[in-house]
Design a protein around this motif. Structure first.
Motif, PDB file in Angstrom:
ATOM      1  N   LEU B  59      26.532  47.949  32.421  1.00  0.00           N
ATOM      2  CA  LEU B  59      26.730  47.047  33.555  1.00  0.00           C
ATOM      3  C   LEU B  59      25.373  46.489  33.966  1.00  0.00           C
ATOM      4  N   PRO B  60      25.340  45.179  34.300  1.00  0.00           N
ATOM      5  CA  PRO B  60      24.037  44.565  34.603  1.00  0.00           C
ATOM      6  C   PRO B  60      23.478  45.080  35.932  1.00  0.00           C
ATOM      7  N   ASP B  61      22.163  45.025  36.053  1.00  0.00           N
ATOM      8  CA  ASP B  61      21.535  45.322  37.341  1.00  0.00           C
ATOM      9  C   ASP B  61      21.970  44.273  38.360  1.00  0.00           C
ATOM     10  N   GLY B  62      22.023  44.660  39.592  1.00  0.00           N
ATOM     11  CA  GLY B  62      22.320  43.709  40.677  1.00  0.00           C
ATOM     12  C   GLY B  62      23.711  43.123  40.606  1.00  0.00           C
ATOM     13  N   LEU B  63      24.640  43.873  40.040  1.00  0.00           N
ATOM     14  CA  LEU B  63      26.023  43.403  39.928  1.00  0.00           C
ATOM     15  C   LEU B  63      26.612  43.128  41.318  1.00  0.00           C
ATOM     16  N   THR B  64      27.262  41.978  41.465  1.00  0.00           N
ATOM     17  CA  THR B  64      27.953  41.685  42.732  1.00  0.00           C
ATOM     18  C   THR B  64      29.321  41.082  42.420  1.00  0.00           C
ATOM     19  N   ALA B  65      30.172  41.140  43.433  1.00  0.00           N
ATOM     20  CA  ALA B  65      31.453  40.439  43.362  1.00  0.00           C
ATOM     21  C   ALA B  65      31.258  39.045  43.943  1.00  0.00           C
ATOM     22  N   VAL B  66      31.649  38.015  43.195  1.00  0.00           N
ATOM     23  CA  VAL B  66      31.487  36.657  43.731  1.00  0.00           C
ATOM     24  C   VAL B  66      32.803  36.114  44.283  1.00  0.00           C
ATOM     25  N   GLU B  67      33.872  36.813  44.015  1.00  0.00           N
ATOM     26  CA  GLU B  67      35.157  36.373  44.524  1.00  0.00           C
ATOM     27  C   GLU B  67      36.072  37.600  44.567  1.00  0.00           C
ATOM     28  N   ALA B  68      36.789  37.740  45.682  1.00  0.00           N
ATOM     29  CA  ALA B  68      37.710  38.871  45.776  1.00  0.00           C
ATOM     30  C   ALA B  68      38.958  38.400  46.490  1.00  0.00           C
ATOM     31  N   VAL B  69      40.068  38.503  45.810  1.00  0.00           N
ATOM     32  CA  VAL B  69      41.316  37.997  46.376  1.00  0.00           C
ATOM     33  C   VAL B  69      42.360  39.101  46.342  1.00  0.00           C
ATOM     34  N   GLU B  70      42.978  39.322  47.477  1.00  0.00           N
ATOM     35  CA  GLU B  70      44.030  40.318  47.522  1.00  0.00           C
ATOM     36  C   GLU B  70      45.370  39.604  47.429  1.00  0.00           C
ATOM     37  N   ASP B  71      46.218  40.069  46.563  1.00  0.00           N
ATOM     38  CA  ASP B  71      47.577  39.548  46.563  1.00  0.00           C
ATOM     39  C   ASP B  71      48.539  40.735  46.610  1.00  0.00           C
ATOM     40  N   ALA B  72      49.801  40.443  46.520  1.00  0.00           N
ATOM     41  CA  ALA B  72      50.793  41.505  46.691  1.00  0.00           C
ATOM     42  C   ALA B  72      50.636  42.581  45.629  1.00  0.00           C
ATOM     43  N   ALA B  73      50.176  42.167  44.443  1.00  0.00           N
ATOM     44  CA  ALA B  73      50.098  43.106  43.331  1.00  0.00           C
ATOM     45  C   ALA B  73      48.819  43.927  43.351  1.00  0.00           C
ATOM     46  N   GLY B  74      47.849  43.545  44.174  1.00  0.00           N
ATOM     47  CA  GLY B  74      46.606  44.302  44.204  1.00  0.00           C
ATOM     48  C   GLY B  74      45.413  43.413  44.525  1.00  0.00           C
ATOM     49  N   LEU B  75      44.299  43.758  43.931  1.00  0.00           N
ATOM     50  CA  LEU B  75      43.035  43.115  44.252  1.00  0.00           C
ATOM     51  C   LEU B  75      42.440  42.492  42.990  1.00  0.00           C
ATOM     52  N   ALA B  76      42.131  41.181  43.066  1.00  0.00           N
ATOM     53  CA  ALA B  76      41.498  40.504  41.932  1.00  0.00           C
ATOM     54  C   ALA B  76      40.044  40.235  42.271  1.00  0.00           C
ATOM     55  N   VAL B  77      39.157  40.556  41.342  1.00  0.00           N
ATOM     56  CA  VAL B  77      37.726  40.383  41.589  1.00  0.00           C
ATOM     57  C   VAL B  77      37.107  39.605  40.443  1.00  0.00           C
ATOM     58  N   LEU B  78      36.274  38.607  40.816  1.00  0.00           N
ATOM     59  CA  LEU B  78      35.425  37.931  39.822  1.00  0.00           C
ATOM     60  C   LEU B  78      33.999  38.431  40.034  1.00  0.00           C
ATOM     61  N   TRP B  79      33.394  38.941  38.965  1.00  0.00           N
ATOM     62  CA  TRP B  79      32.066  39.562  39.067  1.00  0.00           C
ATOM     63  C   TRP B  79      30.970  38.558  38.741  1.00  0.00           C
ATOM     64  N   SER B  80      29.755  38.906  39.185  1.00  0.00           N
ATOM     65  CA  SER B  80      28.614  38.001  38.984  1.00  0.00           C
ATOM     66  C   SER B  80      28.292  37.794  37.507  1.00  0.00           C
ATOM     67  N   ASP B  81      28.734  38.686  36.629  1.00  0.00           N
ATOM     68  CA  ASP B  81      28.506  38.479  35.195  1.00  0.00           C
ATOM     69  C   ASP B  81      29.690  37.795  34.512  1.00  0.00           C
ATOM     70  N   GLY B  82      30.656  37.302  35.328  1.00  0.00           N
ATOM     71  CA  GLY B  82      31.759  36.550  34.759  1.00  0.00           C
ATOM     72  C   GLY B  82      32.997  37.373  34.441  1.00  0.00           C
ATOM     73  N   HIS B  83      32.868  38.705  34.454  1.00  0.00           N
ATOM     74  CA  HIS B  83      34.024  39.554  34.166  1.00  0.00           C
ATOM     75  C   HIS B  83      35.029  39.457  35.312  1.00  0.00           C
ATOM     76  N   ARG B  84      36.315  39.524  34.967  1.00  0.00           N
ATOM     77  CA  ARG B  84      37.364  39.545  35.983  1.00  0.00           C
ATOM     78  C   ARG B  84      38.092  40.879  35.939  1.00  0.00           C
ATOM     79  N   SER B  85      38.308  41.443  37.102  1.00  0.00           N
ATOM     80  CA  SER B  85      39.052  42.709  37.199  1.00  0.00           C
ATOM     81  C   SER B  85      40.256  42.508  38.093  1.00  0.00           C
TER      82      SER B  85
END
Lengths: 557, 557
Positions: B59-85
């Motif tokens: 995992l990169p240093d200084g990792l941050t979440a640049v977008e976090a959206v909650e929907d009925a199914a859970g939590l979607a996150v876009l990370w500073s390195d482009g990965h989506r969870s």
């Protein structure tokens, strides 16, 4: 050693100034319970295995020493409950450090092995106890050793494990194949690189040893790497003590699941002994079930991840890692509670299973340590016997024309020439060691020194009954043969004829019948015949050194 | 769940208010590394076993979440390195307590079992998963269970161990005999009483489970006793916290030696987890090598012995001990890191080996826990399947005259009547579960729902290929039979004929040849024939409950 005993007043403490041989003097005020708990008498401790024969609660309340006398041989104590103890000098030499912690290890970095790895040839390891000691000691001290030339046959890794211990079966089987699989559930069974890690962190108890036997490795890549996890942890402690403390304190949940297994264990990445010494490392990001860490206080969760990443970065420092390549026949044995192992990626080959194939299994450090200690103990026993042969053994043998040592060596030579098994050669070689330490003179002075029984008792802690029983019975064998074999008594040497009477004379018929039925009676008779024939000053006489490997072999069943 | 994401400024922390189902709300400021380390996507975690596919240092240093959206199914996150969870609701339900500590146990005193011991009949244990669960859960929770009616045959204790785990071989062998021996090196092999103790304290790792199988016990005396060592330790903590702390801190050297072994380990009598919970007890005065304790500061030596004696006295309190008698066929399974076991003295019998004969072996708790978890998981899977059959299964089956559930139950009934092995009955029973959860409607609406593949994928974590492969291939089997067996296509039901085209139509010759050569092709064809025949509303239809034991059996290889 200074002894003061307050024999009158309040529940006395026995003050003993203990100065362990070679150690720092210890101003110990020895508590009576400590001293009494260590009473070495045969009522308190089984002389065979050293097991205590009492429970700590069996000692009376208010125990005191009522008399304490030091003499040249040690310390004699009379206790308030009437028990008497005698502590020979040096009885309480303190044990070394716990052999599993960093203090008993040689912490290393890759470059420390620039002049070569700790390794041995498999054939030499099997044949030579000194090689076995060197290999097993390297695993304890450096965490690994490499055996070369192990036959390239499936399943051989189990034989390597059984050469020093027991195979620990797991969900992966008694042994497992490390090669490319079509549908792998585990990264190990792909051709991908694998970062330094320990195995099976989701098991508790974790297998403490791992073996990897290379059967084939002719692909590009697939080199092996080892990292000393204790060294990495020590570096973390040096560079970031708070991170080290956190990793030693937070239990990390590890998990593995497949169709047949649901394994989990929660242990810190760095395990310490009660005094804070590094004792175990678990490191395997693949199997961390870190979601469960959300039970941590939030501040610690931050700090935990920072510490975890810092520790991970240390394990990846190029200087720490030892890189090498396993060739077919190599078997790596390593401490899975300390070393992290890794491999580089490789070309997966022709798709029929790949060109890299290892077989692995797990085992445990305790049995390895036991085998090492037994080998060292047995080696020391043989050293002592060799010294006795060279020293006292050079003296006269009850008036015979050969020395005592030459007599026993000749008997062993006759046994060897007859193709006897190692145990019987050993029995022939050692049959008269009951005469050592002066007891031979007793016999000639007219007292039966029971030298067969004395020798058997001396040897019993180290040699099996197949060696000690013929020795114990070899005097009775003479009495048996004199009673049952016409002309045997007439062929005895004058000295042997002289001692026969002291030893009880020819056997009466009922005793002879019992002797013939004894499981080791026939072996004792065989040894006896070599004994009688081994008194010729002109006969060839093997050296002790020549017979030593046979003797060593006879010590194990 | 409340989500705030600071998307602009300093390296953002993603604050997530986690409220685990049923748990207390946790005001966690979720560190990005924690959240990202637990990304459940298939790139980050192998969906089969849950193994992580990256290293924490990847995992990169200084990792941050640049977008976090909650929907009925859970939590979607876009990370500073482009990965989506994407984290489904409930993803971080915290794990329960470490199952090895006192917190997961039922601490007991002897009287707590006045109404009976945790026990089961061996035959029922083998036949019934619920019995197995009850027995293994008792060992985890109370530290022991008793199996009755284990055949009175030598070596059977190994089969008991292998019913839930792996035998841990030691210097005593794979198994050991507990009976009177002529020249015993160990108190166990006499007729003397033995005070409560744990076994093999000189091993590290200590065997965590012990089994004792009674073959004969018709002498006077020789009753068994168990003491909950965790309860004893908890009492010491209550009554004398300083003594408890000392016993948890001082490593006690244990030692055993005989001709073939030199074992030693240094561990505290009471082992704690990093948070101070009782996790392990070692108690065996016979094997303490307490001389080595002289390395302790003198004041601690006094205090240690006082604490040791106090703990020993607690283990001997009559109220703590559970007394019972092993009868031939009884096999006791107990946690050797927790329970102390004991026996009363007995009359040694007729001198031919005595009238009391147990056989014992060692094993480990981790495999037992895994077996228990797999049984519970498999039971839950069967419960879920049973509910599906009763619920959705009662719905229509692609326009046939039987429900989907009746269709599958009939197919299984035909398989069972044909004497098919459990795996093939299971394949017949579950072949159409790919239609559940609405996907059957897709097929009728004109889209191939690939229901064979869907079912196989759903079942693969729990059932072996012998079950899932015929299911995966049963649609292809129809295409194969239509291509190769004259008249087969004509006999298809109208619905089945309708879906044939959607599924690819009859197989071309090369595909048919490959199918015939597939290891599970013949089994898929067999299932297919039962499938076609199982659409008769008048035919006998077994219940799911009837088939459940066969289904359970098919889950294990």
């Amino acid at each position: 050693m200074v002894v003061r005993a307050d024999l009158a007043g309040q529940p006395a403490k026995l003050a003993v100034q203990v100065r362990p041989p070679g150690g720092r003097p210890m101003p110990a005020v020895s508590h009576p319970y400590w001293l009494r708990d260590n009473c070495p008498c045969a009522d308190c401790r089984d002389p065979r295995g050293g097991q205590k024969r009492f429970q700590i609660g069996d000692l009376p309340d208010g125990l005191t020493a009522v008399e304490a006398v030091e003499d040249a041989a040690g310390l004699a104590v009379l206790w308030s409950d009437g028990h008497r103890s005698h502590y020979p000098a040096g009885w309480d030499a303190p044990a070394g450090p716990d052999e599993r912690t960093e203090h008993a290890k040689r912490l290393w970095e890759g470059g420390d092995f620039a002049r070569g790895l700790p390794e041995a040839d498999w054939a030499a390891y099997l044949a030579d106890p000194e090689e076995r000691i060197a290999v097993l000691a390297a695993v304890r001290r450096s965490g690994f050793a490499l055996l070369r030339g192990v036959p390239v046959e499936e399943g051989r890794v189990l034989a390597v494990a059984r050469s020093f211990g027991y195979v620990r079966e797991t969900n992966y089987g008694e042994l497992f194949d490390v090669r490319v699989e079509p549908d792998p559930a585990n990264l190990a069974f792909t051709s991908a690189a694998i970062a330094p890690h320990t195995d099976n962190p989701y098991r508790d108890p974790v297998p403490t040893l791992q073996l990897l036997h290379c059967l084939r490795n002719d692909c590009a890549g697939g080199d092996s790497g080892l990292v000393d996890g204790f060294r990495a942890a020590a570096l973390l402690r040096e560079e970031d003590p708070a991170a080290f403390a956190l990793l030693a304190r937070v239990p990390v949940p590890f998990r593995y699941r497949d169709r047949g297994a649901e394994l989990s264990a929660a242990m810190p990445l760095i395990g310490l002994d009660p005094r804070g010494a590094i004792r175990e490392v678990r490191f395997n990001n693949r199997s961390t079930d870190t979601a469960a860490l959300s039970a941590l206080p939030p501040a610690e969760l931050d700090a935990f991840y920072a510490a975890y990443r810092r520790f991970a970065a240390i394990t990846l420092r190029p200087g720490l890692r030892l890189d090498f390549r396993l060739a077919p026949g190599d078997c790596l044995v390593f401490d899975n509670t300390r070393l992290l192992h890794a491999r580089t990626a490789f070309e997966p080959g022709d798709g029929t299973g790949g060109h890299r194939h290892l077989q692995g299994c797990y085992a445990d450090l305790d049995a390895l340590a036991s085998t090492l200690a037994v080998l060292r103990r047995d080696t020391a026993v043989l050293d002592e016997l060799e010294e006795l042969f060279a020293g006292e053994g050079a003296g006269e043998y009850l008036g015979e024309d050969v020395t005592l040592a030459a007599h026993m060596l000749q008997a062993a030579g006759l046994a060897r020439a007859a193709g006897a098994p190692p145990a019987l050669v050993a029995a022939a070689l050692l049959h008269d060691i009951g005469h050592f330490r002066g007891s031979g003179r007793e016999l000639m002075a007219g007292t039966d020194n029971r030298h067969g029984a004395v020798a058997a008792a001396r040897l019993a802690p180290y040699f099996p009954p197949a060696v000690t029983e013929p020795i114990r019975l070899h005097v009775d064998a003479k009495r048996y043969l004199c009673a049952t074999e016409p002309g045997y008594a007439d062929r005895l040497s004058p000295a042997s004829a002289h001692t026969l009477a002291l030893q009880g004379g020819p056997m009466p018929p009922d005793e002879a019948a019992a002797f013939a039925a004894h499981p080791f009676g026939p072996d004792a008779i065989t040894v006896r015949r070599w004994d009688e024939a081994a008194k010729d000053p002109a006969a060839p006489t093997p050296t002790f050194a020549e017979l030593r490997p046979l003797l060593m072999e006879s010590m194990r069943p």
